[in-house]
Design a protein around this motif. Sequence first.
Motif, mmCIF file in Angstrom:
data_model
loop_
_atom_site.group_PDB
_atom_site.id
_atom_site.type_symbol
_atom_site.label_atom_id
_atom_site.label_comp_id
_atom_site.label_asym_id
_atom_site.label_seq_id
_atom_site.Cartn_x
_atom_site.Cartn_y
_atom_site.Cartn_z
ATOM 1 N N THR A 1 0.729 -1.287 0.106
ATOM 2 C CA THR A 1 -0.223 -0.014 0.028
ATOM 3 C C THR A 1 0.857 1.307 0.026
ATOM 4 O OG1 THR A 1 -1.719 0.936 1.202
ATOM 5 C CG2 THR A 1 -0.301 0.051 2.500
ATOM 6 N N GLN A 2 0.750 2.104 -0.812
ATOM 7 C CA GLN A 2 1.503 3.550 -1.139
ATOM 8 C C GLN A 2 1.152 4.522 -0.137
ATOM 9 O OE1 GLN A 2 3.520 4.287 -3.651
ATOM 10 N NE2 GLN A 2 4.018 5.790 -2.231
ATOM 11 N N VAL A 3 2.266 4.953 0.669
ATOM 12 C CA VAL A 3 2.215 5.996 1.833
ATOM 13 C C VAL A 3 3.048 7.045 1.048
ATOM 14 C CG1 VAL A 3 2.746 6.662 3.877
ATOM 15 C CG2 VAL A 3 1.623 4.619 3.594
ATOM 16 N N THR A 4 2.356 8.268 1.010
ATOM 17 C CA THR A 4 3.020 9.705 0.517
ATOM 18 C C THR A 4 3.173 10.827 1.474
ATOM 19 O OG1 THR A 4 2.746 8.820 -1.997
ATOM 20 C CG2 THR A 4 3.108 11.363 -1.606
ATOM 21 N N VAL A 5 4.092 10.908 1.851
ATOM 22 C CA VAL A 5 4.085 12.372 2.842
ATOM 23 C C VAL A 5 4.763 13.624 2.218
ATOM 24 C CG1 VAL A 5 4.847 13.011 5.270
ATOM 25 C CG2 VAL A 5 4.301 10.355 4.455
ATOM 26 N N SER A 6 3.795 14.426 2.177
ATOM 27 C CA SER A 6 4.359 15.635 1.625
ATOM 28 C C SER A 6 4.870 16.744 2.629
ATOM 29 C CB SER A 6 3.262 16.387 0.882
ATOM 30 O OG SER A 6 2.781 15.493 0.089
#
Length: 122
Positions: A116-121
């Motif tokens: 599962t993709q986790v993207t933190v900006s």
Amino acid sequence: QVQLVESGGGSVQAGDSLRLSCTISQRTVGSYMSWFRQAPGKDREPLAAISWPGTRTTYAASVKGRFTISRDNTKGTVYLQMNSLKPEDTAIYYCAVNYRTLSLSARDYDFWGQGTQVTVSS
């Protein structure tokens, strides 16, 4: 064939929290479960592992104190609570299972989820 399904990923801001879930299709009893992640261009990195029925845990130094692994054996689910997320936490997160040992080595694990993709900006 044991199947693992991860969920809970998404896009968040730095400092936010996320809880990932991983549900195992069968053979929950005796399972040692873990979380790994892989960022683009990097090797798969171990994060945390938990024994059956949940009495022991182990963490990679990079996430100890920020991430917490837990499990609900009635649901056949393992969780990864991730707090104070940073842009460098951006990756695909995978869960895995084996029936022998509490380990942070990917070679010890027999079955893997799709991630599962986790993207933190920032």
